[in-house]
Design an enzyme around this catalytic site. Structure first.
Site, PDB file in Angstrom:
ATOM      1  N   GLN A  32      25.751  23.329  48.498  1.00 58.71           N
ATOM      2  CA  GLN A  32      26.320  23.988  47.104  1.00 58.71           C
ATOM      3  C   GLN A  32      27.562  23.053  46.898  1.00 58.71           C
ATOM      4  O   GLN A  32      28.453  23.567  46.482  1.00 58.71           O
ATOM      5  CB  GLN A  32      26.682  25.563  47.620  1.00 58.71           C
ATOM      6  CG  GLN A  32      25.787  26.451  47.746  1.00 58.71           C
ATOM      7  CD  GLN A  32      25.055  26.642  46.005  1.00 58.71           C
ATOM      8  OE1 GLN A  32      25.666  26.062  45.206  1.00 58.71           O
ATOM      9  NE2 GLN A  32      23.932  27.198  46.061  1.00 58.71           N
ATOM     10  N   SER A  33      27.591  21.675  47.130  1.00 54.40           N
ATOM     11  CA  SER A  33      28.844  20.907  46.892  1.00 54.40           C
ATOM     12  C   SER A  33      29.116  20.721  45.298  1.00 54.40           C
ATOM     13  O   SER A  33      28.301  20.286  44.608  1.00 54.40           O
ATOM     14  CB  SER A  33      28.414  19.640  47.515  1.00 54.40           C
ATOM     15  OG  SER A  33      29.251  18.553  46.974  1.00 54.40           O
TER      16      SER A  33
END
Ligand SMILES: *Cc1c(COP(=O)(O)O)cnc(C)c1O
Length: 291
Positions: A32-33
């Protein structure tokens, strides 16, 4: 989609990619960067290819991961336990693989935090300094979340270079104080090695590692309560991975009288992260029932 603090670093990293005539941007991070999503946006806008090395495996699309997939980034999945050093090896391997395909890759470290990306926040302090003048602030505490250390290094280098009277208080969302103090100093000395005309003084760092909670990307109920409360009071969104922890740390330290600066004006650097809320919808829903 081009939002958040990584955009400031990518402004300089993308310029470096174009200067070197690269055809691909490769970077790494969590599934989920924010940084990986922002890199994929920059690549799409510049007509470059993009590879993201993500910790995790293919799963239901949501948040930044959904956007990175929409942006058509090539994704390489690695174990969730992959360390930072192992990611550096993965990045180097990816660069070689692209070269075999006749492409030139710029490999960007986790979070875009290196001696190029750091310029983003040195430039941000220049803007901030003008804002401070306009608002008659002569001295302030600048508060922000630190994760890969580049924002912290840039802000501290920025106040040194632009002679801004401020304390930068960095709330860690992973790793401890010692790690960040070394990492930020390292980015600064790598920058100075390339630009010997810069002052040789070390940068100051003030890291608070008391609000990491259960770990990177994991937050306790108190963080979701703060998120819900700030949304309804001010119309400002925080995220559970970064800004929520820093803001919660700030208000908790102020309330208990242990905030690390005596400056009467506090500037909270909102670093983005809104897409990080979506994978945590049920925790947000639970907070709505509490606050
Ligand atoms: C990456 C990130 C940070 C931390 O910045 P670093 O330069 O990696 O320390 C803070 N907030 C958000 C929303 C981020 O995505």
């Amino acid at each position: 989609m081009l939002t958040g603090n990584k955009v400031r670093k990518l402004e300089f990293l993308a310029a470096e990619a174009l200067r070197r005539e690269c055809t691909v941007l490769v970077t790494a991070g969590a599934l989920q960067s924010n940084h990986c999503r922002a890199t994929a946006v920059v690549a799409a806008q510049l007509g470059l290819k993009c590879e993201l090395i993500l910790r995790g495996h293919e799963q239901e699309l949501s948040g930044n991961y959904l956007l990175s997939r929409m942006l058509n980034a090539e994704i390489t999945y690695v174990s969730r336990a992959t360390t930072g050093d192992e990611m550096t090896v993965h990045l180097a391997d990816a660069e070689k693989r692209w070269a075999e395909r006749g492409e030139k890759a710029l490999t960007i470290p986790i979070g875009g935090s290196d001696d190029v990306g750091i310029w983003g926040y040195i430039a941000a302090v220049e803007e901030l300094s003008e804002d401070m003048h306009r608002n008659d602030l002569s001295r302030a505490a600048i508060v922000h979340a630190t994760g890969s250390g580049g924002t912290q290094a840039g802000l501290n280098a920025g106040i040194l270079l632009h002679e801004v009277d401020a304390d930068v208080i960095s709330y860690a969302v992973c790793d401890d104080k010692a790690y960040f103090n070394v990492k930020a100093q390292e980015d600064w000395s790598n920058l100075r090695a390339r630009r010997p005309e810069l002052p040789s003084a070390p940068i100051k760092t003030l890291t608070n590692d008391s609000y990491i909670g259960p770990g990177y990307g994991k937050a306790g109920d108190e963080i979701f309560d703060t998120l819900a409360e700030l949304a309804r009071l001010e119309g400002i969104t925080l995220d559970p991975v970064y800004t929520g922890k820093a803001f919660h740390g700030l208000i908790t330290d102020l309330a208990s009288g242990v905030f690390a600066s005596s400056a009467s004006d506090i500037i909270f650097m909102h670093t983005g992260g809104v897409f990080g809320i979506f994978p945590h919808a049920s925790a947000v829903e639970a907070a709505l029932g509490r606050v």
